[in-house]
Motif scaffolding. Structure first.
Motif, short mmCIF file in Angstrom:
data_model
loop_
_atom_site.label_atom_id
_atom_site.label_comp_id
_atom_site.label_asym_id
_atom_site.label_seq_id
_atom_site.Cartn_x
_atom_site.Cartn_y
_atom_site.Cartn_z
N LYS A 28 12.63 -6.06 1.41
CA LYS A 28 11.98 -5.10 2.31
C LYS A 28 11.59 -5.76 3.63
O LYS A 28 11.69 -5.15 4.69
N ARG A 36 0.82 -1.22 0.00
CA ARG A 36 0.00 0.00 0.00
C ARG A 36 0.84 1.26 0.00
O ARG A 36 0.36 2.33 -0.35
N ARG A 37 2.12 1.13 0.38
CA ARG A 37 2.99 2.31 0.45
C ARG A 37 3.67 2.64 -0.87
O ARG A 37 3.90 3.79 -1.18
N ARG A 38 4.04 1.58 -1.61
CA ARG A 38 4.79 1.83 -2.84
C ARG A 38 4.61 0.67 -3.80
O ARG A 38 4.31 -0.45 -3.37
N PRO A 39 4.79 0.92 -5.08
CA PRO A 39 4.66 -0.18 -6.05
C PRO A 39 5.73 -1.23 -5.83
O PRO A 39 6.90 -0.91 -5.59
N VAL A 40 5.33 -2.49 -5.89
CA VAL A 40 6.26 -3.62 -5.79
C VAL A 40 6.05 -4.47 -7.03
O VAL A 40 4.92 -4.89 -7.31
N ARG A 55 2.53 -4.92 -11.24
CA ARG A 55 2.85 -4.73 -9.82
C ARG A 55 1.84 -5.47 -8.96
O ARG A 55 0.73 -5.75 -9.38
N GLU A 68 11.73 -8.08 -4.29
CA GLU A 68 11.66 -6.78 -3.62
C GLU A 68 11.01 -6.93 -2.24
O GLU A 68 11.47 -6.33 -1.26
#
Length: 91
Positions: A33, A20-24, A61, A29
């Protein structure tokens, strides 16, 4: 000390937060993280978590279930997990 279910639940909450914070774009990845956050995890366990969480890959993504429908909703995520857990033959 946390048991396996608590660790898995914590890890899956972390995965949803990351998505929800950034595209993965790749599972690797997520592995990296999660390791930064202290989770010892493999790509295969991340793959299993994504499947259990109902995460979809959209436009290259990974997208959390509520985000795929529009607005992030933690209660919808919990309800989704409970529905999946209640289905026979699912793990």
């Amino acid at each position: 000390m946390n048991n396996e279910l608590e660790i898995r639940d914590d890890r899956q909450r972390a995965i949803l937060a990351l998505l929800r914070r950034r595209p993965v774009h790749r599972q690797e990845e997520l592995v990296a993280k999660l390791a930064e956050r202290g989770f010892e995890v493999t790509q295969s366990s991340v793959s299993r978590d994504l499947r259990q969480l109902g995460v979809a890959k959209v436009g290259g993504r990974y997208v959390a279930p509520a985000a795929a429908q529009g607005a992030p909703d933690p209660l919808a995520d919990a309800a989704h997990l409970l529905r999946r857990a209640g289905r026979p033959g699912r793990t």
